[in-house]
Design a protein around this motif. Structure first.
Motif, PDB file in Angstrom:
ATOM      1  N   THR A  81      36.530  32.570  55.194  1.00 49.54           N
ATOM      2  CA  THR A  81      37.839  33.204  55.031  1.00 49.54           C
ATOM      3  C   THR A  81      38.235  33.421  53.586  1.00 49.54           C
ATOM      4  O   THR A  81      38.937  34.378  53.272  1.00 49.54           O
ATOM      5  CB  THR A  81      38.920  32.341  55.727  1.00 49.54           C
ATOM      6  N   GLN A  82      37.789  32.560  52.668  1.00 51.34           N
ATOM      7  CA  GLN A  82      38.337  32.585  51.319  1.00 51.34           C
ATOM      8  C   GLN A  82      38.095  33.904  50.599  1.00 51.34           C
ATOM      9  O   GLN A  82      38.966  34.379  49.859  1.00 51.34           O
ATOM     10  CB  GLN A  82      37.781  31.408  50.512  1.00 51.34           C
ATOM     11  N   HIS A  83      36.951  34.538  50.810  1.00 51.88           N
ATOM     12  CA  HIS A  83      36.708  35.812  50.131  1.00 51.88           C
ATOM     13  C   HIS A  83      37.662  36.898  50.625  1.00 51.88           C
ATOM     14  O   HIS A  83      37.950  37.861  49.910  1.00 51.88           O
ATOM     15  CB  HIS A  83      35.247  36.255  50.300  1.00 51.88           C
ATOM     16  N   LEU A  84      38.175  36.735  51.856  1.00 49.83           N
ATOM     17  CA  LEU A  84      39.156  37.685  52.381  1.00 49.83           C
ATOM     18  C   LEU A  84      40.526  37.445  51.748  1.00 49.83           C
ATOM     19  O   LEU A  84      41.230  38.390  51.390  1.00 49.83           O
ATOM     20  CB  LEU A  84      39.255  37.552  53.906  1.00 49.83           C
ATOM     21  N   LEU A  85      40.897  36.174  51.614  1.00 49.51           N
ATOM     22  CA  LEU A  85      42.184  35.852  51.003  1.00 49.51           C
ATOM     23  C   LEU A  85      42.246  36.304  49.548  1.00 49.51           C
ATOM     24  O   LEU A  85      43.289  36.740  49.064  1.00 49.51           O
ATOM     25  CB  LEU A  85      42.453  34.346  51.090  1.00 49.51           C
ATOM     26  N   PHE A  86      41.107  36.194  48.839  1.00 45.86           N
ATOM     27  CA  PHE A  86      41.089  36.514  47.417  1.00 45.86           C
ATOM     28  C   PHE A  86      40.455  37.862  47.109  1.00 45.86           C
ATOM     29  O   PHE A  86      40.282  38.221  45.941  1.00 45.86           O
ATOM     30  CB  PHE A  86      40.381  35.391  46.650  1.00 45.86           C
ATOM     31  N   THR A 107      29.567  30.148  35.139  1.00 45.69           N
ATOM     32  CA  THR A 107      29.714  31.515  34.636  1.00 45.69           C
ATOM     33  C   THR A 107      29.420  32.561  35.712  1.00 45.69           C
ATOM     34  O   THR A 107      29.822  33.712  35.582  1.00 45.69           O
ATOM     35  CB  THR A 107      28.770  31.751  33.440  1.00 45.69           C
ATOM     36  N   ALA A 108      28.732  32.146  36.772  1.00 48.63           N
ATOM     37  CA  ALA A 108      28.374  33.080  37.842  1.00 48.63           C
ATOM     38  C   ALA A 108      29.418  33.105  38.964  1.00 48.63           C
ATOM     39  O   ALA A 108      29.271  33.850  39.927  1.00 48.63           O
ATOM     40  CB  ALA A 108      27.011  32.708  38.421  1.00 48.63           C
ATOM     41  N   ILE A 109      30.463  32.286  38.831  1.00 51.01           N
ATOM     42  CA  ILE A 109      31.492  32.182  39.871  1.00 51.01           C
ATOM     43  C   ILE A 109      32.774  32.827  39.381  1.00 51.01           C
ATOM     44  O   ILE A 109      33.200  32.590  38.241  1.00 51.01           O
ATOM     45  CB  ILE A 109      31.728  30.706  40.238  1.00 51.01           C
ATOM     46  N   PRO A 110      33.423  33.654  40.212  1.00 49.02           N
ATOM     47  CA  PRO A 110      34.646  34.347  39.762  1.00 49.02           C
ATOM     48  C   PRO A 110      35.767  33.381  39.405  1.00 49.02           C
ATOM     49  O   PRO A 110      36.082  32.478  40.176  1.00 49.02           O
ATOM     50  CB  PRO A 110      35.029  35.197  40.982  1.00 49.02           C
ATOM     51  N   GLU A 111      36.359  33.570  38.221  1.00 47.35           N
ATOM     52  CA  GLU A 111      37.575  32.847  37.851  1.00 47.35           C
ATOM     53  C   GLU A 111      38.746  33.741  38.273  1.00 47.35           C
ATOM     54  O   GLU A 111      39.053  34.736  37.632  1.00 47.35           O
ATOM     55  CB  GLU A 111      37.613  32.553  36.352  1.00 47.35           C
ATOM     56  N   ILE A 112      39.389  33.365  39.367  1.00 56.40           N
ATOM     57  CA  ILE A 112      40.404  34.218  39.980  1.00 56.40           C
ATOM     58  C   ILE A 112      41.661  34.282  39.127  1.00 56.40           C
ATOM     59  O   ILE A 112      42.203  35.349  38.843  1.00 56.40           O
ATOM     60  CB  ILE A 112      40.741  33.721  41.397  1.00 56.40           C
ATOM     61  N   THR A 113      42.167  33.115  38.747  1.00 59.73           N
ATOM     62  CA  THR A 113      43.265  33.006  37.803  1.00 59.73           C
ATOM     63  C   THR A 113      42.878  31.922  36.800  1.00 59.73           C
ATOM     64  O   THR A 113      41.828  31.290  36.938  1.00 59.73           O
ATOM     65  CB  THR A 113      44.594  32.639  38.496  1.00 59.73           C
ATOM     66  N   HIS A 114      43.724  31.692  35.809  1.00 57.26           N
ATOM     67  CA  HIS A 114      43.396  30.725  34.771  1.00 57.26           C
ATOM     68  C   HIS A 114      43.112  29.353  35.371  1.00 57.26           C
ATOM     69  O   HIS A 114      43.910  28.826  36.158  1.00 57.26           O
ATOM     70  CB  HIS A 114      44.565  30.629  33.785  1.00 57.26           C
ATOM     71  N   ASN A 115      41.957  28.789  35.043  1.00 64.62           N
ATOM     72  CA  ASN A 115      41.542  27.457  35.504  1.00 64.62           C
ATOM     73  C   ASN A 115      41.291  27.378  37.011  1.00 64.62           C
ATOM     74  O   ASN A 115      41.316  26.285  37.584  1.00 64.62           O
ATOM     75  CB  ASN A 115      42.577  26.385  35.119  1.00 64.62           C
ATOM     76  N   PHE A 116      41.050  28.518  37.654  1.00 66.70           N
ATOM     77  CA  PHE A 116      40.860  28.521  39.113  1.00 66.70           C
ATOM     78  C   PHE A 116      39.669  29.388  39.492  1.00 66.70           C
ATOM     79  O   PHE A 116      39.687  30.602  39.294  1.00 66.70           O
ATOM     80  CB  PHE A 116      42.131  29.019  39.799  1.00 66.70           C
ATOM     81  N   TRP A 117      38.653  28.736  40.048  1.00 64.61           N
ATOM     82  CA  TRP A 117      37.431  29.416  40.481  1.00 64.61           C
ATOM     83  C   TRP A 117      37.300  29.330  41.993  1.00 64.61           C
ATOM     84  O   TRP A 117      37.636  28.295  42.603  1.00 64.61           O
ATOM     85  CB  TRP A 117      36.199  28.767  39.843  1.00 64.61           C
ATOM     86  N   VAL A 118      36.808  30.392  42.607  1.00 61.91           N
ATOM     87  CA  VAL A 118      36.557  30.399  44.052  1.00 61.91           C
ATOM     88  C   VAL A 118      35.077  30.654  44.290  1.00 61.91           C
ATOM     89  O   VAL A 118      34.549  31.719  43.949  1.00 61.91           O
ATOM     90  CB  VAL A 118      37.389  31.474  44.777  1.00 61.91           C
ATOM     91  N   LEU A 119      34.419  29.656  44.870  1.00 64.16           N
ATOM     92  CA  LEU A 119      33.017  29.803  45.271  1.00 64.16           C
ATOM     93  C   LEU A 119      33.004  30.173  46.748  1.00 64.16           C
ATOM     94  O   LEU A 119      33.261  29.343  47.619  1.00 64.16           O
ATOM     95  CB  LEU A 119      32.251  28.497  45.043  1.00 64.16           C
TER      96      LEU A 119
END
Length: 240
Positions: A81-86, A107-119
């Motif tokens: 679900t997370q890729h749909l939410l973001f 570095t290969a994982i999207p930083e969605i907002t500051h200090n927040f990465w979604v794998l």
């Protein structure tokens, strides 16, 4: 943030009642983990449609808003679900890293907002339980723990799939989500007992009360209107 699901009030409506509930939950968890350098928590629910993924995302964002480096991991290979939410691509993710088909690097994982990465989950593997087996997920988290302080891990429904137990065993801590008029107390107790049998510490239960349309299993967004985030242990305050 305009492409992120509007249902995430912690981001889009930070003064709302739902956002305040998430902040209270964050504060209680931070207090419990005050003596630990790293927080790693699996978010579980007995069945689908109980708001688990939404709360996982909201809680991860809340920690990042404290200027704490936070990673949200979608370990639900059944109904990710997370890729749909973001609104993020999911061609690579947890599955491809565990299969050693993509780079195990922040570095290969999207930083969605500051200090927040979604794998994200990545493509669904043919053998979810095997690819998540001990200690693969734990090793991945340990690798990122050099740079990340909080890990929130989304999981598939605990009563339906064995994945949730395998995941929680490697995070060590679990937080359950129950939904009004949907979650069965017997299922919640069974799930808790099975998780604890694997040495996992259950932190408590988030009571999720919908104020919008009836939930439909598998619905990726729009299913969380309001929830009370006090941690309870089936009617009693959990001090463990």
């Amino acid at each position: 943030t305009s492409t992120i699901s509007k249902t995430l009030d912690i981001l889009h409506a930070p003064k709302s009642e739902a956002a305040e509930a998430i902040k209270r939950l964050r504060s209680e968890l931070a207090s419990r983990f005050a003596e630990r350098e790293t927080i790693v928590i699996s978010i579980l629910s007995p069945a689908a449609g109980e708001g688990k993924s939404h709360i996982a995302a909201s809680l991860a964002i809340a920690f990042a808003q404290l200027n704490i480096k936070t990673m949200l991991i979608d370990a639900d290979f059944r109904t990710p679900t997370q890729h749909l939410l973001f609104n993020s691509p999911n061609q690579t993710g947890l599955s491809t890293i565990l299969a050693k088909r993509s780079l195990n690097s922040l570095t290969a994982i999207p930083e969605i907002t500051h200090n927040f990465w979604v794998l994200g989950s990545g493509p669904p593997p043919p053998n979810p339980v095997e690819i998540l087996s001990v200690p693969k997920l734990r090793n991945l988290i340990d690798n990122f723990a050099k740079q990340i302080s909080v890990f929130i891990v989304d999981t598939p429904s605990a009563m339906q799939w064995a994945d949730a137990q395998v995941i929680a065993e490697q995070t060590g801590f679990a937080l359950f989500v129950a939904r009004e008029n949907l979650t069965k107390l017997a299922d919640l107790k069974t799930s808790k007992k099975e998780i604890q049998a694997h040495g996992v510490k259950v932190l408590g239960v988030v009571y999720n009360k919908s104020a919008v349309e009836p939930v439909r299993p598998g619905r990726p967004s729009g299913m969380l209107g309001y929830f009370k985030a006090g941690l309870t242990a089936f009617g009693k305050k959990n001090s463990g």
